[in-house]
Scaffold this active site. Structure first.
Site, PDB file in Angstrom:
ATOM      1  N   SER A  31       8.076  -1.273  -6.047  1.00 48.77           N
ATOM      2  CA  SER A  31       7.066  -1.297  -6.947  1.00 48.77           C
ATOM      3  C   SER A  31       7.704  -1.122  -8.356  1.00 48.77           C
ATOM      4  CB  SER A  31       6.967   0.115  -7.870  1.00 48.77           C
ATOM      5  OG  SER A  31       5.704   0.455  -6.336  1.00 48.77           O
TER       6      SER A  31
HETATM    7  N1  SAH Z   1       6.394   3.046  -3.436  1.00 51.29           N
HETATM    8  C1  SAH Z   1       6.952   1.261  -3.369  1.00 51.29           C
HETATM    9  C2  SAH Z   1       5.875   0.196  -3.852  1.00 51.29           C
HETATM   10  C3  SAH Z   1       5.015  -0.300  -2.016  1.00 51.29           C
HETATM   11  S1  SAH Z   1       3.533  -1.170  -2.959  1.00 51.29           S
HETATM   12  C4  SAH Z   1       7.746   0.807  -3.343  1.00 51.29           C
HETATM   13  O1  SAH Z   1       8.778   1.857  -4.064  1.00 51.29           O
HETATM   14  O2  SAH Z   1       8.312   0.124  -3.308  1.00 51.29           O
HETATM   15  C5  SAH Z   1       1.938  -0.623  -1.874  1.00 51.29           C
HETATM   16  C6  SAH Z   1       2.687  -0.394  -0.492  1.00 51.29           C
HETATM   17  O3  SAH Z   1       1.019   0.212  -0.327  1.00 51.29           O
HETATM   18  C7  SAH Z   1       2.555  -1.565   0.224  1.00 51.29           C
HETATM   19  O4  SAH Z   1       3.205  -1.430   1.168  1.00 51.29           O
HETATM   20  C8  SAH Z   1       1.316  -1.874   0.672  1.00 51.29           C
HETATM   21  O5  SAH Z   1       1.379  -2.194   2.921  1.00 51.29           O
HETATM   22  C9  SAH Z   1       1.046  -0.345   0.744  1.00 51.29           C
HETATM   23  N2  SAH Z   1      -0.460   0.577   1.456  1.00 51.29           N
HETATM   24  C10 SAH Z   1      -1.602  -0.543   1.059  1.00 51.29           C
HETATM   25  N3  SAH Z   1      -2.342  -0.329   1.603  1.00 51.29           N
HETATM   26  C11 SAH Z   1      -2.068   1.086   1.903  1.00 51.29           C
HETATM   27  C12 SAH Z   1      -2.402   2.303   2.786  1.00 51.29           C
HETATM   28  N4  SAH Z   1      -4.120   2.402   2.498  1.00 51.29           N
HETATM   29  N5  SAH Z   1      -1.749   3.677   3.107  1.00 51.29           N
HETATM   30  C13 SAH Z   1      -0.707   3.082   3.323  1.00 51.29           C
HETATM   31  N6  SAH Z   1      -0.135   1.863   2.531  1.00 51.29           N
HETATM   32  C14 SAH Z   1      -1.096   1.265   2.263  1.00 51.29           C
END
Ligand code: SAH
Length: 219
Positions: free
Chosen positions: A66
């Site tokens: 993020s």
């Molecule tokens: N918190 C992370 C942000 C990741 S981006 C950070 O700090 O880096 C969002 C993430 O949500 C991605 O890794 C994606 O694979 C995940 N994601 C999307 N849909 C999801 C779901 N239904 N359940 C769990 N994870 C999910």
């Protein structure tokens, strides 16, 4: 795994924390957590120079981290306290997880991509960040581990996921980007078993808030 945190990285984090403060992040606890967590550990080394730039970073399927402002903002809005039981949806790179850990939260985090789940588990273990990491569909939450004081959704959802709402404590809070296409950062405050107050943060430059979609099922 080689984790090296040099003075130049620490200097970059100071600059990043100052920028976040100028953008309106006020919580000294959140800013301290940003100073403590080496963000470059969460990006492949070829992208290291981008780790402390406070801007959107193009991410491929395996590289999901993020925006620093988004992490700071979502964390600040939830007013995370030591001992809060927190559910994170979308572990991704694990950066947000590490920030929550430095605030003393008891963390449960779900990721649906197996590759990311494995990779991030290794990294967080090497960093000695304690969190319960779960490979599964975030729409389901973790009913057997709940209820949670706070829920942080780091992917964009078309609407408020009902099952996650049910897993919040009364008085608990969820921060979640909601919307089809474009999302609005939304705070849900649970006021009873079936009611909530909603605060929408629409006064932000939309470029800060652009989310990977929250997809159903595991991959
Ligand atoms: N918190 C992370 C942000 C990741 S981006 C950070 O700090 O880096 C969002 C993430 O949500 C991605 O890794 C994606 O694979 C995940 N994601 C999307 N849909 C999801 C779901 N239904 N359940 C769990 N994870 C999910």
């Amino acid at each position: 795994m080689q984790l090296v945190d040099k003075a130049k990285h620490q200097g970059s984090r100071k600059r990043l924390a100052l920028e976040l403060q100028e953008m309106g992040i006020e919580s000294s606890l959140v800013l301290e957590a940003i100073l403590k967590v080496p963000r470059h550990y969460f990006l492949d080394s070829s992208f290291e120079e981008h780790a402390y730039q406070n801007k959107a970073f193009p991410i491929g399927t395996d590289q999901t981290i993020s925006h620093p402002y988004t992490v700071a903002f979502q964390t600040e809005v939830l007013a995370i306290k030591k001992g809060d039981k927190v559910l994170e949806i979308g572990t991704g790179s694990g950066y947000q997880t590490a920030v929550l850990f430095h605030l003393g939260a008891d963390i449960y985090s779900i990721e649906r991509q197996h590759f990311l789940f494995d990779k991030t588990k290794q990294l967080l273990t090497a960093m000695k960040v304690k969190a319960f990491l779960h490979y599964g569909d975030g729409y389901e939450g973790l009913p057997e581990k709940g209820p949670f004081d706070k829920i942080i959704v780091t992917a964009g959802a078309p609407k408020l996921p009902e099952k996650l709402f049910l897993q919040l404590t009364i008085g608990g809070m969820m921060i979640i980007p909601i919307g089809q296409g474009e999302q609005t950062m939304t705070l849900i405050i649970k006021t009873s078993k079936s009611t909530y107050k909603k605060v929408e943060f629409d006064n932000f430059n939309e470029s800060h808030f652009r989310f990977v979609p929250m997809l159903k099922n595991k991959k």
